[in-house]
Structures are given as C-alpha cells and as structure tokens.
Design an enzyme around this catalytic site. Structure first.
Site, short mmCIF file in Angstrom:
data_model
loop_
_atom_site.label_atom_id
_atom_site.label_comp_id
_atom_site.label_asym_id
_atom_site.label_seq_id
_atom_site.Cartn_x
_atom_site.Cartn_y
_atom_site.Cartn_z
N SER A 53 0.91 -0.98 -0.11
CA SER A 53 0.12 -0.17 0.22
C SER A 53 0.99 1.10 -0.12
O SER A 53 0.10 2.32 -0.30
CB SER A 53 -0.78 0.07 0.97
OG SER A 53 -0.20 0.06 2.56
N LYS A 59 -6.86 4.13 8.41
CA LYS A 59 -5.72 5.24 7.85
C LYS A 59 -6.18 6.56 7.60
O LYS A 59 -5.57 7.22 8.03
CB LYS A 59 -4.60 4.76 6.20
CG LYS A 59 -4.90 3.18 6.36
CD LYS A 59 -4.14 2.55 4.85
CE LYS A 59 -3.31 1.22 4.67
NZ LYS A 59 -3.23 0.65 3.69
#
Length: 812
Positions: free
Chosen positions: A698, A741
C-alpha cells in the site's frame, strides 16, 4: 383332576401276579402330565366327578382299571382321540376319600395295554383293551448286558447329582436284574423328563430299543445336571467371595470407627452420592462417576489415591450439567445496552443484533463463533460483556495470550500430580451455568512448543458441530458446549491458523474518531476516573476543549486506553491538590491540561516541517494498533545506478519500491527530469522508525511520489497523505484498512487524503458523515493523478545545498 401326588419311598415293588387275567373291557382313568409304567406304584389324586365314580365302581368290581395319559392336559372331558393309544393296566391298592369329595389312591402298574375302542362315555370312559407283550431277541444278550451296566451307572450319577431324586433309588435299581423291569422303573423315577418322552418309552415294546432310548435320555439328563452343578458351583463361589468381601468390609468399618475415621468417610461418600444423583449429569457420565465413587469407598483415607479420586468427583459434581440461566432476547433492550456502553461500532452492533434476532426465532440454532478483531483499546472485551448483560447470561473470560500448553485447553490427565481440568471446564465451573457468554481473549497471541498446540485444541471447542461432546483430558467424560456463546478477540488475524480462523466469523472493529473518543471520555472515562481517585463529580470537571486537547496533543491511538491514563493523571493532580488543603472545585481547561501534563507530545505542524524539503512524502499504514502516518524519504547521490532500501522493509515493500522507480524512469521526461538520471546516480529510499518492521504494497503511491519529488525538486504538500498499490503501468490499485488510515491522517492533523478509486465504496460504508465532511478525499486511478495532487509547483530557485548537488558530475 387326576394328578400324581408325592411319590412313595418304598421297597422294591412286588411283581404283579402272573395269574391275573385282564378282561377285554376296563374302565379308563385319564391321567394328566404323567405316565404310569408297569411294575411301579404311583399315588394319584382324583377330583373329576366321572373319575371319582369310576374309582368307586372299580373298587367294588375287582379294582382293575386301565390308565391312559392324555395328549393335552387342558382337556377336561377327554375322548379316545385325546388319549395316547398305549397305557397300563393297574391295580388299586389303597383309597382315601377327602372331605371335599376328591380321592387319594395308590395304584400299581401291571402290564401294557392298547386302547382299541371306547364303548362307554358316560358316566365314565370304558373301552375294549388288549394286553401287549414285550419282545426280546436272545441274540442281543451281550449288547443288552452292556446297555444294562451303562444304564445303572448313568442312573447312579443322575441320582447323585439331582436334588429331586432320593438316594434309595440307587439301591432299588441295583436289586432289579430284569432289563425290562429296570427300564420301566428308572423311566418312572425320572421326574425331570417330559411326559411325551416317557410315553415314547412306554410305547417301545422292544426291550433292547427301550433300553437304548432310556440310555440316551440318561446321558442327556446327566449332561444337564453336570452343567447345572458347574453353574451352581460358580454361583456359590461368587457368593462366597462376596460374603467374604462383605465381612472384611464390615471389619474395616469397625476398625475405622475405632480410629475415628469411618464415620467421616461414610458421610463423605453419602454426601457425594447424593450430589452425583441430583446434579443432573447424563446417564453415561453418572455411571462413570458412581463407578469412581464405589472405588473411592473401598480406599483407606490415608491412601495417596484417595485425594486424587475425591478431587475428581468434586469436579464432576461442581460442573453445571443441567444448570442454565434463562435467556431473555429483548432486541430493543440489547440495542440500548450496547449503545449505552459503546459509542460507534455500528457494524459490530448490527451483527450482534442480527445474531440475537435469529436466536429469538430459532432458539435451537447452532450460532457462529464471533471474533472481534481490531486494535487495542477499542472495546472488544467490554462489547462481549455487554452481550452477556443484555441476554441475562453469566460472563466468563479466559486470556489466551502467551498460552503454549495444549493442556491449558483440554486439561491434564489424572496420572499427573496436581492435574486439573483445562480453562474451558474451569470457566464453566466459575460461571455455574452451561450457557454463559465465554470470551477467549487475545486468540491471536497463542503460542506452540513441545507441549502441544493450544490452537489445535481449540478447533473442537469452537466448532458448533463438534463441541457438543467435548472431552476434557482430566474429566475423561463428554461435556456439552453447544449452549455456550463463544466470543473471541484478536488484534491481528495473520497469526491465527487458517483452520481456526475458518471456524469464526470475523467482525472488524476499527479505531475511534475524535468525536467518538470525546463521547466515550465524557460519558464513561471521566466519571470512572473521578470516582476511582476519591473525588466527587462536583469537585472536578473537565471541559470538552480540554478533552480535545488531550486527545490531539497527548494521545495518538486507535482506542482510548492512553486517553484514560491521561484523564487519570489529571485526576491524580487534582486529588493531590485537594489532599494538600485546597478545597476549591477545579475546572480543567486546556491551560490546566498543559500545566498538569506538560507540553503536548504531538503537534500537527510536524507534517508541514517534514515535507518542506523535496523527497519526503506522507503515507498511511495499517498496524495492529490502528492506522498510522508513515514518512517516506528519497535521496539521490553520485553512484553507479543502484537502489538502496533501508528502514527494515519487507519483501513486498521492496518490490513496490522497485516498481515505483521503474515507472518514474519510464516517465521521467514527462515531469522534467533527466531520463538517464539513474545511469550515474544512486537512489536511497528510507522509511524512518527503522526498528519497526514494515511490509505491504500500500505504500507504492507514496514511494513513487517521494521519488518524483526528489528527482523533480518539487516538494510534496504537507497537508495531504496517500495510500495505494502502484503497478508498472501506473495504475493505482485498492488496499485495505481504509478507515484506520483515514483516522490516522485525521489524528495527525492532515486534511486531505488520496485513495484508490476502487476504495470509494469502503469510504461510504466505513466512514460516517462527520468524518467525510471534515476530510477531503481524492479518489485516483493513476499515478499521474497522484502526482498532480501531491506535488507543489516547481520552485523558482533550488536551495544552495541542492544546487551544489545538481552541479556535481553525473547528476545532470
């Protein structure tokens, strides 16, 4: 009724008078279940009116009668067809009349008769008869002698073994030398053989054949008697042993009573027996328990095994075999309890309510095993406790963190000193009910070593199809776990074995937003800490602004544990002031927070400072503790075209870095960079916090942004973070952990986030309206879109340090 009475024990019967002439017709006396043989005496009981009249007239006319046995004893008025064709001519010797009208008489058999025709039916039977002669072949004399000896020997053995035959019969049989008479005498003496067999002997006219038939009968009777004697001997031996044990036990009780031990032990045994029979255990388990109790009752109290057996029985009777709490499935009440105890967690609450709704409609369903997965401090354990409260069930918690011994789940076998059941059985005993809410905490932190694998032992416990017959090693009897509502918790799922994870339904519980933390602190934490520190609510108040300052400046976490500690620190300061004599109420404001806790530990402007220089980009990462902000730094220097990666990166992250560099090299000209920059340069990529391992794809867009920033000398915006996987073709692929996140970016004070376009659905599902309103989220599909959003415009003039670097050979 014509029945035999008690046989007479007499001397050898006298032979009939050979001069006696039998008439052609005789009165016929039917007999039931008995056969009269020639040359033998037999007592008879006569009760039928026709037979009584027959006897009366026979006595007056010479006392001779014909005796024939009925084929069926149940026939009251027999005819010729109901009688066997061969009978015995008999002489009546004595007769006794009884007050009830019946007659007792003694008759002697004279000779065999055949019944030809019944000539009179009333008032009694009278028939034409004919005497029959026995046949004997002189040539068979040797064989007859042998048979005679065998018959005598076998008969002697039968008399000695049978309790129904008198020993005098052996003497009487020994005095008879004629084969025919001996055969008839022995056949009439055997009371155990059936009437049809005796009738068959009576009808056999050939003496040798009759002797052979009788010998076979004796042999069979002897085998039966010997087998019966053997069985009787075994029974007597067993009875003797039981009696011996009984006497010894009674002596032991007397000795124990003298020592003062017997009464206490007897009371213990009686008490255990009552508890075993009343605790509601299944029949198979109760059978095993009673067997162990019987074993315990035979042990002396001082024996080492006594304590082991007693402890085992105590565990059996203490378990909730039949005890259960009444479950109340009230969905509105459950929803109210969950909302009161926990802010947010809407997905987890909805799934719990769905599960309970199904249980309400189908109480017998085998429900799933729920696994609450999320960072520490988000309320996984307290959520399970709220389920128990709303259902009215007992609550049991077992921590699995660091557990390495399989016996902690299944128990130790009783052969070991200090053996105990496993944590599952111990938890049920503490609960006192067979249907508690049982939470297995920290299931992701199970270990394994030479003592076994606890995760493998949990496979049966957490399988609704198998746990109805869970067998603990210590108990060694099945226990039904199907009514237990198991709930597990975990921080990460990667360390849970696949087979175990497959048995659970995972509910992801993400971190809290700032508003949710503020609500939790206001509704729960402040009141709890004020009370724990001996203060009253009116003596200490904390404003919302102060709580926001604590959340932003002193904690960076997904849960609320550090927040609770900081609130506890504020309460300690206030408690000290009050203990030192300051009785005034205290209102905690942001100024007081900084005075009590010191300077803030986290600052929002840190991201702006870190990205002022080119080559630094802000990424977002998922961690077991929630989301986190990740800074990625890139730098170039003279070299030979190598890529250096530092920061304890995993293989997947290293591959993402190589892919990002390859993409930018292919598109360098489009961004004003030298396409051949890598020929005589070395690129160094570093992710700070090098002691912490990092991996995953990611960070791909963050790496390519940092590289583009360094190689184009354009700084990255300090108010934007990003996440997404990058491909060689420049596409941005979706990643996981979106809510964690985004929350991490918000905690860091960032206002904008770049996410893959395919994660847009996750944002709509996982982020509430307030969070989406506060944050600007850009959805992208390509790296070009990322760089367009993240890079600042090209600087007018580079810094001196960067100018000197550009002027070095090989970097043009």
């Amino acid at each position: 009724m014509n029945d035999p009475v008690q046989p007479l024990e007499a001397d050898q019967p006298s032979p009939p008078d050979p001069n006696t002439i039998l008439p052609d017709e005789l009165p016929v006396l039917p007999l039931r279940d008995t056969v009269l043989f020639p040359n033998s005496f037999m007592p008879l009981a006569v009760a039928r009116e026709t037979s009584v009249r027959l006897i009366d007239e026979a006595i007056s006319s010479g006392s001779l009668i014909g005796v024939f046995t009925q084929r069926e004893a149940t026939v009251d008025e027999p005819g010729q067809a109901d009688l066997f064709p061969v009978g015995t001519a008999s002489q009546i010797h004595k007769m006794f009349k009884l007050p009830d009208g019946s007659i007792r008489l003694i008759v002697q058999g004279l000779a065999r008769l055949t019944l030809h025709e019944v000539v009179q039916s009333q008032p009694y039977l009278r028939a034409r008869v004919q005497a029959v002669s026995e046949t004997f072949d002189e040539h068979d004399s040797l064989e007859v002698d042998a048979l005679l000896r065998n018959i005598r020997t076998n008969f002697q053995q039968v008399v000695s073994l049978s309790p129904l035959l008198s020993d005098d019969l052996q003497t009487l049989a020994g005095n008879i030398s004629e084969p025919a008479r001996l055969t008839d005498f022995i056949a009439s003496s055997l009371s155990t053989i059936s009437t049809p067999v005796k009738q068959e002997v009576l009808e056999t006219l050939d003496v040798r054949a009759r002797m052979d038939s009788l010998n076979r009968i004796l042999i069979k009777e002897l085998e039966v008697l010997e087998l019966g004697s053997k069985i009787q001997s075994q029974v007597q031996s067993e009875v003797g042993r039981n009696q011996r044990e009984y006497f010894l036990r009674e002596q032991l009780k007397a000795i124990q009573k003298e020592l003062g031990e017997g009464d206490d032990q007897a009371r213990e045994i009686e008490d255990l027996q009552e508890r075993l029979q009343s605790c509601g255990m299944p029949e198979a388990v109760q059978k095993e328990a009673l067997r162990e109790l019987d074993r315990l009752s035979k042990m002396p109290v001082a024996a080492a095994e006594y304590t082991v057996s007693r402890t085992y029985l105590d565990w059996l009777v203490a378990l909730p075999w039949a005890a259960r709490t009444d479950e109340v499935v009230d969905l509105p009440r459950t929803k109210a309890v969950l909302d009161a105890d926990h802010s947010g967690l809407h997905k987890a609450k909805d799934r719990i309510l769905e599960y309970l709704a199904v249980r309400k409609l189908n109480p017998g369903i085998k429900g799933p095993i729920l696994c609450f997965a999320g960072p520490p401090g988000v309320g996984k354990t307290s959520l399970a406790r709220s389920i128990a409260t709303s259902l009215g069930r007992r609550f049991v918690r077992v921590s699995l963190g660091g557990m390495r011994d399989e016996a902690e789940i299944r128990g130790h076998r009783r052969t070991y000193i200090g053996a105990l059941p496993g944590q599952i059985i111990q938890g049920l005993r503490r609960a006192g009910a067979r249907n508690p809410v049982f939470i297995l905490d920290e299931i992701d932190k199970l270990g394994a070593d030479f003592r076994g694998d606890p995760a493998s032992a949990l496979l049966e416990v957490l399988d609704p199809e198998q746990n109805s017959t869970f067998r603990d090693h210590y108990l060694d009897v099945p226990f039904d776990l199907s009514e237990v509502l198991f709930v597990t918790t975990a921080n990460i799922l990667d360390t849970i074995p696949h087979a175990l994870r497959d048995r659970m339904e995972v509910l992801e519980i993400p971190g809290y937003t700032e508003e949710e933390k503020l609500a939790i602190a206001t509704e729960h934490l402040v009141e709890k800490q004020v009370r724990n520190h001996g203060l009253l609510p009116e003596q200490l108040t904390i404003t919302d602004d102060a709580l926001r300052m604590v959340i932003r400046g002193y904690t960076r976490e997904a849960g609320v544990r550090n927040l609770e500690r900081q609130i506890g620190a504020l309460c300690r300061k206030a408690a000290r002031r009050r203990a030192e004599g300051d009785e005034q109420s205290l209102e905690v404001t942001p100024v007081v927070v900084e005075a009590f806790l010191g300077a803030p530990l986290f600052h929002d402007e840190e991201t702006e400072q870190r990205t002022r220089e080119p080559g630094v980009a802000i990424g977002l990462a998922w961690t077991p503790a929630g989301g986190d902000v990740l800074f990625i730094e890139a730098s170039r220097m003279p070299g030979t075209g190598t890529l250096t990666l530092t920061g304890q990166l995993g293989e997947v992250m290293k591959e993402s870095a190589r892919a990002a560099l390859s993409w930018f090299r292919a598109h360098a000209a489009a961004y004003g960079a030298d396409p051949d920059f890598f020929r005589n340069a070395e690129v160094h990529l570093h992710v700070p916090s090098g002691a912490i391992p990092k991996d995953g794809p990611s960070a791909g867009v963050t790496i390519v942004t940092a590289l583009a920033s360094e190689l184009t000398r354009r700084p990255v915006r300090g108010d934007i973070a990003m996440t997404g996987e990058v491909t060689l073709s420049g596409r941005v692929l979706p990643v996981g952990g979106i809510k964690e996140k985004v929350l991490a970016a918000r905690r860091a004070g960032l206002k904008e986030v770049i996410l893959p376009r395919q994660n847009e659905k996750n944002v709509k599902e996982d982020l509430d309206d307030i969070l989406r309103k506060d944050m600007t989220i850009h959805f992208v599909q390509s790296v070009d879109e990322v760089l367009l959003l993240a890079l600042t415009p090209a600087p007018k003039a580079p810094s001196d340090r960067r100018s000197r670097a550009r002027a070095q050979p090989g970097l043009q």
